[in-house]
Design an enzyme around this catalytic site. Sequence first.
Site, PDB file in Angstrom:
ATOM      1  N   LYS A  68     -12.664  -7.434  -8.176  1.00 39.70           N
ATOM      2  CA  LYS A  68     -13.206  -7.570  -6.843  1.00 39.70           C
ATOM      3  C   LYS A  68     -14.503  -8.231  -7.026  1.00 39.70           C
ATOM      4  O   LYS A  68     -15.590  -7.279  -7.006  1.00 39.70           O
ATOM      5  CB  LYS A  68     -13.268  -6.534  -5.899  1.00 39.70           C
ATOM      6  N   ASP A  84      -0.271  -0.085  -4.549  1.00 41.26           N
ATOM      7  CA  ASP A  84      -1.749   0.377  -4.637  1.00 41.26           C
ATOM      8  C   ASP A  84      -1.879   1.615  -3.909  1.00 41.26           C
ATOM      9  O   ASP A  84      -1.574   1.794  -2.700  1.00 41.26           O
ATOM     10  CB  ASP A  84      -2.768  -0.812  -3.944  1.00 41.26           C
ATOM     11  N   LYS A  98       0.826  -1.149  -0.127  1.00 40.36           N
ATOM     12  CA  LYS A  98       0.174  -0.105   0.042  1.00 40.36           C
ATOM     13  C   LYS A  98       0.785   1.248  -0.011  1.00 40.36           C
ATOM     14  O   LYS A  98       1.844   1.361   0.794  1.00 40.36           O
ATOM     15  CB  LYS A  98      -0.696   0.203   1.128  1.00 40.36           C
ATOM     16  N   GLU A 114      -1.547   0.311  -8.651  1.00 43.07           N
ATOM     17  CA  GLU A 114      -3.255   0.497  -8.827  1.00 43.07           C
ATOM     18  C   GLU A 114      -3.619   1.767  -8.495  1.00 43.07           C
ATOM     19  O   GLU A 114      -3.266   2.461  -7.457  1.00 43.07           O
ATOM     20  CB  GLU A 114      -4.026  -0.271  -7.729  1.00 43.07           C
ATOM     21  N   ASP A 122      -8.725  -0.353 -10.563  1.00 39.65           N
ATOM     22  CA  ASP A 122      -9.420  -0.912  -9.494  1.00 39.65           C
ATOM     23  C   ASP A 122     -10.841  -0.342  -9.265  1.00 39.65           C
ATOM     24  O   ASP A 122     -11.716  -0.688  -9.937  1.00 39.65           O
ATOM     25  CB  ASP A 122      -8.622  -1.046  -8.349  1.00 39.65           C
TER      26      ASP A 122
HETATM   27  O1  LIG Z   1      -5.582  -6.882  -3.628  1.00 40.47           O
HETATM   28  C1  LIG Z   1      -5.027  -7.444  -2.727  1.00 40.47           C
HETATM   29  O2  LIG Z   1      -3.893  -8.113  -2.846  1.00 40.47           O
HETATM   30  C2  LIG Z   1      -5.595  -7.518  -1.545  1.00 40.47           C
HETATM   31  C3  LIG Z   1      -7.114  -6.630  -1.309  1.00 40.47           C
HETATM   32  C4  LIG Z   1      -6.780  -5.270  -1.188  1.00 40.47           C
HETATM   33  O3  LIG Z   1      -5.401  -4.572  -1.075  1.00 40.47           O
HETATM   34  C5  LIG Z   1      -7.752  -4.431  -1.023  1.00 40.47           C
HETATM   35  C6  LIG Z   1      -9.018  -4.909  -0.350  1.00 40.47           C
HETATM   36  C7  LIG Z   1     -10.182  -4.104  -0.299  1.00 40.47           C
HETATM   37  C8  LIG Z   1      -9.914  -2.704  -0.057  1.00 40.47           C
HETATM   38  C9  LIG Z   1      -8.859  -2.059  -0.208  1.00 40.47           C
HETATM   39  O4  LIG Z   1      -8.230  -1.670   1.010  1.00 40.47           O
HETATM   40  C10 LIG Z   1      -7.597  -3.026  -0.913  1.00 40.47           C
HETATM   41  C11 LIG Z   1      -7.658  -2.256  -2.296  1.00 40.47           C
HETATM   42  O5  LIG Z   1      -7.905  -1.285  -2.515  1.00 40.47           O
HETATM   43  O6  LIG Z   1      -7.373  -2.944  -3.308  1.00 40.47           O
HETATM   44 MG   LIG Z   2      -6.966  -1.233  -4.765  1.00 40.34          MG
END
Ligand SMILES: O=C(O)CCC(=O)C1=CC=C[C@@H](O)[C@@H]1C(=O)O
Ligand SMILES: [Mg+2]
Length: 321
Positions: free
Chosen positions: A236, A162, A134, A191, A214
């Site tokens: 997702k 991300d 992150k 991302e 995303d």
């Molecule tokens: O993508 C991944 O490897 C794990 C999931 C992840 O990072 C996320 C899941 C849900 C909400 C967010 O905080 C985050 C994302 O933004 O992608």
């Molecule tokens: Mg993301």
Amino acid sequence: MRCVQLYRWQIPMDAGVVLRERRLKTRDGLVVRLTEGEREGWGEISPLPGFSLETLEMAQHAAIDWLQAWRQGSALPLPALPSVAFGLSCALAELADELPQAADYRAAPLCTGDPDDLVLRLADMPGEKVAKVKVGLYEAVRDGMVVNLLLEAIPDLHLRLDANRAWTPLKAQQFARYVNPDYRSRIAFLEEPCKTRDDSRAFARETGIAIAWDESLRDADFAFVAEPGVKAVVIKPTLTGSLEKVKAQVAAAHQLGLTAVISSSIESSLGLTQLARIAAWLTPDTIPGLDTLNLMQAQLLRCWPGSELPCLDSTMLEPLL
Ligand SMILES: O=C(O)CCC(=O)C1=CC=C[C@@H](O)[C@@H]1C(=O)O
Ligand SMILES: [Mg+2]
């Protein structure tokens, strides 16, 4: 004969899980079980606060209406709410034996804080080394230093980053300036660097760092198109909808030569193990983004292999139907 069960569950989160500036103390959701004759199918419906547009109450109402009709033999279309459509379509797919059992339990390790932890976890990772970090939570300069440190420490590592649209174009440039140019090609993608898609596109063009969409997949005007600098889409399913829609999005991405990454919306272990099966089925060449189980203090009904978290069974859930 058809039977339905619907349970509500709540699992405490690890301290310190913050989503869109809100602390998430518990993860709340529903699980559904469909049975028909000897067969059964399970699904998870857990809208993610701050990301899903529907609330858990809305999801619960829509699920109950659909389940009551299904029990009586009606073939209603799946509800429009994405989390409900996803959970019900998984249960139907299990019932019809359409969701293969083989699963991809490799999850790109997720780092939200201490990079030293990640280095230790990656040392034990067999095969392709991919991790997700992150960025955008602290100073852009710190993010750049963390990325350099990881890519320098582990020469066969590829990073997914991300920023969740956190950066202004200036901040994004500051980040890029700190990343050693020799390492940029080992950033698999970043991302959503900026607040707008145009700014993110400009970032990719100006820095040579590949980006991924995303949040944009949920924008009303989003379309799957091949664009320079765009390498991947993060899918997702809880935010997307039915398995049919997930399949269509994966196919659209692959058609354009984009990587499709099946990713978590912080589902329980039940949903995550299904996502691992969906990833093995639809995106067999791509490590899914599913490393979110450890944000929770327990698993639910089906266990993730190797996890030491306790697993709640259906006697510990609140029955609604
Ligand atoms: O993508 C991944 O490897 C794990 C999931 C992840 O990072 C996320 C899941 C849900 C909400 C967010 O905080 C985050 C994302 O933004 O992608
Ligand atoms: Mg993301």
